[in-house]
Scaffold this active site. Structure first.
Site, PDB file in Angstrom:
ATOM      1  N   ASP A   1       0.854  -1.185   0.000  1.00 17.98           N
ATOM      2  CA  ASP A   1       0.000   0.000   0.000  1.00 17.98           C
ATOM      3  C   ASP A   1       0.892   1.237   0.000  1.00 17.98           C
ATOM      4  O   ASP A   1       1.854   1.330   0.774  1.00 17.98           O
ATOM      5  CB  ASP A   1      -0.920   0.003   1.227  1.00 17.98           C
ATOM      6  CG  ASP A   1      -1.912   1.155   1.193  1.00 17.98           C
ATOM      7  OD1 ASP A   1      -2.976   0.981   0.592  1.00 17.98           O
ATOM      8  OD2 ASP A   1      -1.591   2.225   1.762  1.00 17.98           O
TER       9      ASP A   1
ATOM     10  N   ASN B   1      -2.703  12.963  -4.695  1.00 22.33           N
ATOM     11  CA  ASN B   1      -3.932  13.369  -5.373  1.00 22.33           C
ATOM     12  C   ASN B   1      -4.313  14.801  -5.020  1.00 22.33           C
ATOM     13  O   ASN B   1      -4.743  15.573  -5.882  1.00 22.33           O
ATOM     14  CB  ASN B   1      -5.071  12.425  -4.997  1.00 22.33           C
ATOM     15  CG  ASN B   1      -4.979  11.076  -5.698  1.00 22.33           C
ATOM     16  OD1 ASN B   1      -4.426  10.976  -6.794  1.00 22.33           O
ATOM     17  ND2 ASN B   1      -5.503  10.040  -5.069  1.00 22.33           N
TER      18      ASN B   1
ATOM     19  N   HIS C   1      -6.131  13.974  -9.374  1.00 29.75           N
ATOM     20  CA  HIS C   1      -6.351  12.530  -9.504  1.00 29.75           C
ATOM     21  C   HIS C   1      -5.748  11.955 -10.791  1.00 29.75           C
ATOM     22  O   HIS C   1      -5.301  10.809 -10.803  1.00 29.75           O
ATOM     23  CB  HIS C   1      -7.850  12.232  -9.447  1.00 29.75           C
ATOM     24  CG  HIS C   1      -8.430  12.404  -8.071  1.00 29.75           C
ATOM     25  ND1 HIS C   1      -8.336  11.441  -7.097  1.00 29.75           N
ATOM     26  CD2 HIS C   1      -9.098  13.449  -7.504  1.00 29.75           C
ATOM     27  CE1 HIS C   1      -8.933  11.858  -5.988  1.00 29.75           C
ATOM     28  NE2 HIS C   1      -9.403  13.080  -6.208  1.00 29.75           N
TER      29      HIS C   1
ATOM     30  N   ASP D   1      -3.206   8.879 -11.059  1.00 31.65           N
ATOM     31  CA  ASP D   1      -3.336   7.715 -11.946  1.00 31.65           C
ATOM     32  C   ASP D   1      -2.034   7.448 -12.692  1.00 31.65           C
ATOM     33  O   ASP D   1      -1.632   6.290 -12.874  1.00 31.65           O
ATOM     34  CB  ASP D   1      -4.467   7.941 -12.944  1.00 31.65           C
ATOM     35  CG  ASP D   1      -5.840   7.913 -12.283  1.00 31.65           C
ATOM     36  OD1 ASP D   1      -5.935   7.438 -11.136  1.00 31.65           O
ATOM     37  OD2 ASP D   1      -6.813   8.352 -12.921  1.00 31.65           O
TER      38      ASP D   1
ATOM     39  N   GLU E   1      -4.800   2.291  -4.081  1.00 30.06           N
ATOM     40  CA  GLU E   1      -3.334   2.303  -4.143  1.00 30.06           C
ATOM     41  C   GLU E   1      -2.728   1.009  -3.608  1.00 30.06           C
ATOM     42  O   GLU E   1      -1.567   0.966  -3.214  1.00 30.06           O
ATOM     43  CB  GLU E   1      -2.779   3.492  -3.355  1.00 30.06           C
ATOM     44  CG  GLU E   1      -3.097   3.500  -1.874  1.00 30.06           C
ATOM     45  CD  GLU E   1      -4.394   4.202  -1.525  1.00 30.06           C
ATOM     46  OE1 GLU E   1      -4.525   4.654  -0.376  1.00 30.06           O
ATOM     47  OE2 GLU E   1      -5.288   4.290  -2.396  1.00 30.06           O
TER      48      GLU E   1
END
Length: 386
Positions: A263, A271, A276, A280, A306
């Site tokens: 993680d 973000n 965002h 990505d 994530e």
């Protein structure tokens, strides 16, 4: 001019349908070999029974009819024996490991033999009659039973007619008008055989192309069902199936496997800072980095958000922990590019063993608890489940 253009497009489309790639020709030859395998013993039995029937027929002690009878018996017995041999050869070469070239040569050789058999029996019949029925039957068999590439089929039927026409002119004992009539009928018969062959090829090509399209669409649907659209990695659905399969291996063979759950630390800041879409981009770059640094037999999956998971079959808990630590250091030392800026991230990782006794949910829970512990203890570290 418009009418000519329309006709030209129609002709081009028709010619395009006649074409076939190497794979299509290979499939056509394999399918034809299968048909030969099933039809050859029937043909052998039929010709043998025909020879037996003629041998029991009473004829005059001499003359044309006796010669005709003996030649018909000999021809049918020869065709029967050769058909049995063809069946044996078809049994040998219908295996998938046989080369396409060998199967193709075999199919066209058999087609030529069938046409030649019909021609020989027809010529023998000319001793006592003017019928060309055997040639008609054999042309029909070749035209409907085998999938012949149109260009080769045209050559085959064209050559068969030329030989038929010449042989009939030499051997035919009837009047010139009858011989000429049979030659014309032979032309119609061979043209019909080519037309049947063409229709068979078009049907086979259309069916095969439809099957290809369906398989391609099914593959795309499976890919969509098992793949994460953002990173291109497999998704959790795919991993669940892999874990079930690996559990069976661990139970049956007593092997080991590890699950590594990763993680990204503080991913929300990326973000919030860059947006965002930039987040990505970072996920895609991280996915590519992890993919390049795990073994080919490992399964790398984006679990969602994530989180990434690695299933390492054959890896003990200690080996799984070593892999997790290597990946943690790799990510921490890597410079990611986000919106033209250099960004550094870290990962928290949990590692759990696969014993074969737990279900998929338990397996995830153990790795997830280890990951949660890594987060609680300060992040950017590897924790192994007890």
């Amino acid at each position: 001019m418009r009418w000519l253009r329309v006709r030209w497009r129609l002709l081009r489309r028709t010619l395009h349908e006649l074409r076939g790639d190497a794979e299509l020709k290979k499939l056509a030859s394999a399918a034809s070999v299968q048909r030969i395998f099933w039809a050859a013993p029937v043909l052998a039995a039929g010709n043998f029974l025909a020879a037996l029937g003629f041998s029991l027929r009473q004829v005059a002690a001499g003359g044309q009819e006796l010669l005709w009878r003996n030649l018909i018996i000999t021809a049918n017995l020869a065709v029967s024996v050769i058909s049995a041999l063809i069946w044996f050869l078809a049994w040998k070469i219908k295996r998938p490991d046989t080369s396409a070239k060998t199967q193709t040569i075999f199919v066209y050789a058999v087609a030529a033999f069938v046409l030649a058999g019909g021609l020989v029996i027809t010529l023998i019949d000319q001793l006592v009659m003017t019928s060309i029925t055997p040639f008609l039957l054999c042309v029909t068999i070749v035209g409907t039973f085998y999938y012949l590439y149109p260009h080769y089929s045209l050559v085959l039927f064209g050559a068969a007619y030329l030989v038929f026409r010449r042989a009939l002119a030499v051997v035919g004992s009837a009047s010139p008008n009858i011989v000429h009539s049979n030659q014309v009928n032979g032309l119609i018969v061979t043209a019909l055989g080519f037309a049947l062959s063409l229709l068979s090829w078009l049907h086979f090509r259309r069916t095969t192309m439809q099957e290809r399209t369906i398989k391609g669409q099914q593959a795309k649907l499976r890919d969509l069902a098992y793949r994460d659209p953002l990173t291109g990695l497999p998704n959790r659905r795919f991993l669940d199936e892999r874990i079930r399969a690996e559990v069976s291996v661990v139970k049956g063979r007593g092997t080991e496997a590890s699950l590594i759950m990763c993680d990204i630390d503080h991913f929300k800041k990326v973000n919030d800072t860059y947006g965002h879409l930039a987040g990505d981009d970072l996920l895609r770059e991280l996915a590519a980095l992890l993919r390049e640094n795990v073994r080919a037999d490992n399964t790398l999956v984006r679990l969602g958000g994530e989180e990434f998971v690695i299933l390492a079959p054959g890896a003990s808990l200690e080996e799984g922990a070593l892999l997790a630590e290597r990946l943690r250091k790799l990510v921490a030392g890597h410079s990611f590019t986000v919106c033209g800026n250099e960004v550094r991230i870290t990962m928290s990782i949990g590692v759990a063993p696969l014993t074969g006794a737990e279900n998929v949910r338990d397996y995830y829970n153990r790795a997830d608890r280890a990951l949660y512990t890594a987060k609680e203890q300060g992040r950017n570290q590897v924790v192994v489940a007890s």
